[in-house]
Design a protein around this motif. Structure first.
Motif, PDB file in Angstrom:
ATOM      1  N   MET A   1       0.811  -1.197   0.000  1.00  0.00           N
ATOM      2  CA  MET A   1       0.000   0.000   0.000  1.00  0.00           C
ATOM      3  C   MET A   1       0.857   1.265   0.000  1.00  0.00           C
ATOM      4  N   ALA A   2       2.086   1.212   0.532  1.00  0.00           N
ATOM      5  CA  ALA A   2       2.935   2.408   0.594  1.00  0.00           C
ATOM      6  C   ALA A   2       3.176   2.987  -0.793  1.00  0.00           C
ATOM      7  N   THR A   3       3.389   2.138  -1.784  1.00  0.00           N
ATOM      8  CA  THR A   3       3.601   2.635  -3.142  1.00  0.00           C
ATOM      9  C   THR A   3       2.368   3.375  -3.628  1.00  0.00           C
ATOM     10  N   THR A   4       1.192   2.867  -3.328  1.00  0.00           N
ATOM     11  CA  THR A   4      -0.037   3.532  -3.715  1.00  0.00           C
ATOM     12  C   THR A   4      -0.141   4.899  -3.051  1.00  0.00           C
ATOM     13  N   PHE A   5       0.171   4.994  -1.776  1.00  0.00           N
ATOM     14  CA  PHE A   5       0.129   6.275  -1.078  1.00  0.00           C
ATOM     15  C   PHE A   5       1.189   7.226  -1.623  1.00  0.00           C
ATOM     16  N   ASP A   6       2.391   6.702  -1.890  1.00  0.00           N
ATOM     17  CA  ASP A   6       3.440   7.539  -2.483  1.00  0.00           C
ATOM     18  C   ASP A   6       2.989   8.078  -3.831  1.00  0.00           C
ATOM     19  N   ASP A   7       2.407   7.215  -4.656  1.00  0.00           N
ATOM     20  CA  ASP A   7       1.931   7.628  -5.972  1.00  0.00           C
ATOM     21  C   ASP A   7       0.836   8.682  -5.851  1.00  0.00           C
ATOM     22  N   LEU A   8      -0.081   8.484  -4.936  1.00  0.00           N
ATOM     23  CA  LEU A   8      -1.163   9.433  -4.732  1.00  0.00           C
ATOM     24  C   LEU A   8      -0.605  10.806  -4.346  1.00  0.00           C
ATOM     25  N   ALA A   9       0.324  10.849  -3.409  1.00  0.00           N
ATOM     26  CA  ALA A   9       0.917  12.119  -2.984  1.00  0.00           C
ATOM     27  C   ALA A   9       1.687  12.780  -4.127  1.00  0.00           C
ATOM     28  N   GLU A  10       2.411  12.002  -4.900  1.00  0.00           N
ATOM     29  CA  GLU A  10       3.166  12.558  -6.034  1.00  0.00           C
ATOM     30  C   GLU A  10       2.227  13.127  -7.094  1.00  0.00           C
ATOM     31  N   ARG A  11       1.149  12.425  -7.384  1.00  0.00           N
ATOM     32  CA  ARG A  11       0.168  12.928  -8.357  1.00  0.00           C
ATOM     33  C   ARG A  11      -0.502  14.196  -7.852  1.00  0.00           C
ATOM     34  N   TYR A  12      -0.807  14.233  -6.583  1.00  0.00           N
ATOM     35  CA  TYR A  12      -1.430  15.399  -5.973  1.00  0.00           C
ATOM     36  C   TYR A  12      -0.504  16.620  -6.061  1.00  0.00           C
ATOM     37  N   ILE A  13       0.748  16.452  -5.691  1.00  0.00           N
ATOM     38  CA  ILE A  13       1.718  17.554  -5.764  1.00  0.00           C
ATOM     39  C   ILE A  13       1.890  18.002  -7.216  1.00  0.00           C
ATOM     40  N   ALA A  14       1.930  17.057  -8.143  1.00  0.00           N
ATOM     41  CA  ALA A  14       2.064  17.407  -9.567  1.00  0.00           C
ATOM     42  C   ALA A  14       0.910  18.296 -10.025  1.00  0.00           C
TER      43      ALA A  14
END
Length: 122
Positions: A1-14
């Protein structure tokens, strides 16, 4: 799940760094649920139009500055938190905050609560 959360945060910041209005709106529609809500000390934005307008306003208020993640992303269940910075590239950021985001269980944001930890003096 950490990768999913990391991806979500990166997409949000983008999203906060996307200056092309059509691309930013497409990305908002992909990442946010239609009823999405963003709240921080300076803004309350409900729905994709208001979220888009809030991001555009931040970009116009802070030209030449970019958002970036500033530490690890932490999440459990359908919620994630992360620290971010806003500032010019390659220098210490004058603005730092953290967000807590809630998803709908399908990876789309339903709510983001933002907090400001450091802001420049007025």
């Amino acid at each position: 799940m950490a990768t999913t959360f990391d991806d979500l945060a990166e997409r949000y910041i983008a999203l906060w760094n996307e200056t092309d209005p059509a691309r930013r709106r497409r990305d908002i529609d992909d990442l946010w649920a239609p009823e999405g809500r963003y709240v921080d000390p300076l803004a309350v934005a409900e729905g994709p139009d208001a979220i888009d307008a809030t991001i555009a306003a931040a970009q116009s208020q802070f030209p030449g500055m970019t958002f970036r993640l500033a530490g690890p992303v932490d999440g459990h269940h359908n919620q994630v938190r992360f620290t971010w910075e806003l500032g010019p590239e390659d220098v210490e950021a004058p603005i730092v905050g953290f967000d807590v985001a809630v998803t709908d269980g399908n990876g789309r944001l339903t709510q983001v609560l933002g907090f400001l930890d450091r802001v420049p003096a007025a």
